[in-house]
Structures are given as structure tokens and as C-alpha cells.
Design an enzyme around this catalytic site. Structure first.
Site, PDB file in Angstrom:
ATOM      1  N   ARG A  48       0.852  -1.183   0.000  1.00 43.71           N
ATOM      2  CA  ARG A  48       0.000   0.000   0.000  1.00 43.71           C
ATOM      3  C   ARG A  48       0.896   1.243   0.000  1.00 43.71           C
ATOM      4  O   ARG A  48       2.105   1.163   0.189  1.00 43.71           O
ATOM      5  CB  ARG A  48      -0.936   0.000   1.216  1.00 43.71           C
ATOM      6  CG  ARG A  48      -0.258  -0.405   2.497  1.00 43.71           C
ATOM      7  CD  ARG A  48      -0.757   0.317   3.696  1.00 43.71           C
ATOM      8  NE  ARG A  48      -0.684   1.754   3.555  1.00 43.71           N
ATOM      9  CZ  ARG A  48       0.438   2.457   3.713  1.00 43.71           C
ATOM     10  NH1 ARG A  48       1.585   1.860   3.971  1.00 43.71           N
ATOM     11  NH2 ARG A  48       0.421   3.761   3.585  1.00 43.71           N
ATOM     12  N   ARG A  91      -7.514  -0.988  -7.256  1.00 45.45           N
ATOM     13  CA  ARG A  91      -7.805   0.163  -6.395  1.00 45.45           C
ATOM     14  C   ARG A  91      -7.998   1.392  -7.278  1.00 45.45           C
ATOM     15  O   ARG A  91      -7.133   1.695  -8.110  1.00 45.45           O
ATOM     16  CB  ARG A  91      -6.686   0.418  -5.376  1.00 45.45           C
ATOM     17  CG  ARG A  91      -6.495  -0.727  -4.402  1.00 45.45           C
ATOM     18  CD  ARG A  91      -5.728  -0.294  -3.163  1.00 45.45           C
ATOM     19  NE  ARG A  91      -6.520   0.587  -2.313  1.00 45.45           N
ATOM     20  CZ  ARG A  91      -6.016   1.217  -1.248  1.00 45.45           C
ATOM     21  NH1 ARG A  91      -4.746   1.086  -0.931  1.00 45.45           N
ATOM     22  NH2 ARG A  91      -6.789   1.983  -0.503  1.00 45.45           N
ATOM     23  N   ASP A 239      -2.855  10.320  -2.437  1.00 46.29           N
ATOM     24  CA  ASP A 239      -3.030   9.335  -3.503  1.00 46.29           C
ATOM     25  C   ASP A 239      -3.370   9.978  -4.844  1.00 46.29           C
ATOM     26  O   ASP A 239      -3.192   9.362  -5.886  1.00 46.29           O
ATOM     27  CB  ASP A 239      -4.124   8.341  -3.105  1.00 46.29           C
ATOM     28  CG  ASP A 239      -3.645   7.407  -2.015  1.00 46.29           C
ATOM     29  OD1 ASP A 239      -3.291   6.268  -2.347  1.00 46.29           O
ATOM     30  OD2 ASP A 239      -3.587   7.820  -0.850  1.00 46.29           O
ATOM     31  N   ASN A 249      -6.398  11.944   0.199  1.00 45.97           N
ATOM     32  CA  ASN A 249      -5.501  11.157   1.050  1.00 45.97           C
ATOM     33  C   ASN A 249      -6.344  10.323   2.001  1.00 45.97           C
ATOM     34  O   ASN A 249      -7.583  10.393   1.982  1.00 45.97           O
ATOM     35  CB  ASN A 249      -4.543  12.079   1.821  1.00 45.97           C
ATOM     36  CG  ASN A 249      -3.422  11.300   2.490  1.00 45.97           C
ATOM     37  OD1 ASN A 249      -2.817  10.407   1.891  1.00 45.97           O
ATOM     38  ND2 ASN A 249      -3.127  11.615   3.740  1.00 45.97           N
TER      39      ASN A 249
END
Length: 360
Positions: A48, A91, A239, A249
Site C-alpha cells: 500500500r 484500487r 493518492d 488522502n
């Protein structure tokens, strides 16, 4: 922290990662060979952090491409795209995932006139380059971020944007690690980061392991440490950054930013340019991943801690409004408001350096 977050085992055709779901209690290294294993590792958060996801995806699609047993370019290309799109579905919020996979696809397309074996070699070189660039990017974010603080400062961070989220240094923690090397002696406060506790399990773990002065706090304690004057700056990762500076985020970041604004504490988003999405005008256009209810009601508890059947809202991220952000720290400098102009300037600098490197 003696282990690589992500690495390629080319001899055994595998992506090797630290299983972050087992930290801090157990350091378990796992090898990923199949598309399903790689997809699961990204979705289940075994790997991650936006940069680490990008590196894992690049190595992953290379590993899968190596197994494609054909010399026909068209067949190879179709299978490559199919596997690439599958990995990309794991994702939706972290832009580095699609960025890395698209970059690998462009390699296949650019070498269409070569043999499949040569294309596979080119994919190998590109995947390694993506990781090497990640290390350089994080170090430069650290250098630029370090100019925003002074020795002895208190720094608050949320979630994990550390070495475990990248290849080395981290993004939000890069200034902390470089400062530690240079005797800055920062005092770091790490939010626990509900519901997945990345701050407690990962950030506190890696900073303590590296000798950094770190204090773990619950998410709802950030206002107290700021009011007490213990925090001089907030560094967080992200992100995806929209063109106007809105930043997605880990859930809870926007709460930290709003509280910090009230107490006059600057909030800095640490973002590689690969995480900045100029094609998304504002944060309203960022897809927010919804996670399973069990992460809130059952995970980490010996017994279920919420009533059966209760409704659960569990977004993985929130979007921090650009007006709450004091600066966006990239590998090419710190962008300031108005971000619609400064982020464009950052990319212009990136393109300029790329030209100069090519000409040299």
C-alpha cells in the site's frame, strides 16, 4: 526496516513484498507470482501507499508479461492489455497504479517492431527505472520539505506515507528521515488512522525502528497537540492531487487540515508528480474507494464491537480542499497557491529537466 517494501525477484519471476497487514507484530515476506496474487496484494493492502503500489504494479505486469508464451506481437499485446486492465481495477483512487501500468503499456507500443523477447527486456528496464526514480523522487521531496521546518520542530503526520509506502524514505516522512540524519531531532506525532490503523501499525513502527522520536496519538487528539503548541507543521502524503490543488488522502486528512488551519499550523501535501493529475480539475472528480464494513466493525477486535446490522460508511479517502493546504511538496520544488498555476509550472520544470537530460 532492513527489508525492501517491494522488490523484483527476476530469477523466480515474482514480486516480493513485505505483507503490511501483518505489521508490526510480524515481518512476513511474500512472493507474488500470479495476476490474482498481485491484484489481491494491492486490494487487500498487503502492499500500500501510492508510490509502492506503482512499483508493485510495474513489476507485476512485467512478471506476467514474461509468462506470455507467444512470438506474435498482436497476441502478446492483447494479453498484456487484458492483464494490465485487470491489475488496474484493484484500487481506483491511487493514480500511481494506472500511471505505472500505462507507462509500461507505452513501452510495449513503442517497441512494436521488435521481437517479443526484446519487448520483455524493455519492460524489465522500465520497471526497474520506475523504482529507481521513486527513490530519487522521495529523497528530493525530503530535501524540499526540510526547507519548510527547523531543528526541534514538532511534526504531525496521518496514515503512512513512509518507507513502507514507497521504495525508500517515504514522501511525508522523507523530511523527517533526512532531518534525523542531519541532527534536526524532530518530535513526531503519528495519528493512529482509523479504521485500518496505518499510523499505529506502520508509521509508529517504522519511525521508532529508525530511532525517530515518535509519539502515537488517537485521531481525535490532533487538535489537543496543536492547541498545546507541540506541532509546527503537518506533513501528509496523498493518492491523487487535482489540478486546483485539492488532494485525496487517507480518510481523516481533511479533518487534520481543518483543525490545523484553525490553529495556524501549515499543512504540506507531499506528492510525487506521478501523483498529480492535471486532467482532473478538482477534487470532486476523484473517485473515492469504499471499503468493507467489517474494517470498522470487526477488524482488530477480539469480538465484534458494533451492533449486528448497523449501517456503516467506510470511505478509504477524503479530499482536502486546496484552501487548507499551505504547499504541495514535489520532487521539483514546493507548489503554492494558486495551484492551477504553480502545478503547471512544476510540470514545465520537469519537462525542461527531461529535455536537458536527453540532450546531455
Amino acid at each position: 526496516m532492513d527489508y525492501d517494501t517491494v522488490r523484483l525477484d527476476d530469477e523466480n519471476n515474482a514480486v516480493v513484498i513485505i505483507d503490511q497487514t501483518k505489521l508490526p507484530g510480524k515481518i512476513e515476506i511474500i512472493s507474488l507470482h500470479t495476476a490474482q496474487e498481485i491484484w489481491n496484494a494491492i486490494y487487500l493492502l498487503q502492499v500500500r501507499g501510492a508510490p509502492a503500489i506503482g512499483v508493485a504494479a510495474a513489476y507485476g505486469i512485467y512478471v506476467l508479461a514474461k509468462r506470455m508464451d507467444t512470438e506474435d506481437y498482436d497476441i502478446f499485446y492483447r494479453e498484456f492489455v487484458r492483464q494490465k486492465e485487470y491489475l488496474d481495477s484493484s484500487r481506483p483512487t491511487a493514480v500511481n497504479l494506472s500511471w505505472a501500468l500505462n507507462r509500461m503499456q507505452r513501452v510495449v507500443e513503442a517497441h512494436s517492431g521488435e521481437t517479443v523477447a526484446q519487448i520483455k527486456e524493455a519492460l524489465h528496464r522500465e520497471s526497474v527505472a520506475i523504482q529507481e526514480e521513486d527513490i530519487w523522487v522521495c529523497r528530493m521531496i525530503g530535501e524540499h520539505g526540510l526547507t519548510l521546518v527547523k531543528p526541534g520542530d514538532g511534526i504531525l503526520t496521518h496514515c503512512n506515507a513512509g518507507q513502507l509506502a514507497t521504495s525508500k524514505y517515504g514522501t511525508a516522512t522523507a523530511p523527517i528521515y533526512l532531518g534525523e540524519e542531519r541532527g534536526y531531532h524532530f518530535h513526531v506525532f503519528a495519528d493512529e488512522t482509523r479504521p485500518l490503523l496505518q499510523g499505529a501499525r506502520l508509521t509508529a513502527f517504522e519511525l521508532q525502528s529508525s530511532g525517530v522520536d515518535v509519539t502515537l496519538i488517537c485521531d481525535n487528539m490532533s487538535a489537543t497537540v496543536m492547541k498545546n503548541g507541540w506541532v509546527n507543521a503537518v506533513f501528509v502524503g496523498c493518492d491523487r492531487v487535482a489540478a486546483n490543488g485539492d488532494a485525496a488522502n487517507k480518510i481523516g486528512t481533511s479533518v487534520v487540515a481543518a483543525v490545523a488551519k484553525y490553529y495556524g499550523v501549515p499543512v504540506y501535501i507531499c506528492a510525487p508528480t506521478s501523483t498529480i493529475d492535471l486532467n482532473t480539475p478538482t477534487g470532486a472528480g476523484i473517485t473515492i474507494e469504499q471499503r468493507p464494513a467489517e474494517e470498522v466493525t470487526e477488524m482488530w477486535y477480539k469480538e465484534r464491537m458494533a451492533p449486528e446490522g448497523v449501517k456503516v460508511f467506510n470511505p478509504a479517502f477524503d479530499v482536502t480542499d486546496h484552501e487548507l493546504i499551505a504547499g504541495i511538496v514535489t520532487e521539483y520544488g514546493v507548489a503554492r497557491a494558486p495551484y492551477t498555476e504553480s502545478l503547471v509550472a512544476i510540470f514545465a520544470e520537469k519537462e525542461k529537466r527531461a529535455r536537458e537530460k536527453k540532450e546531455a
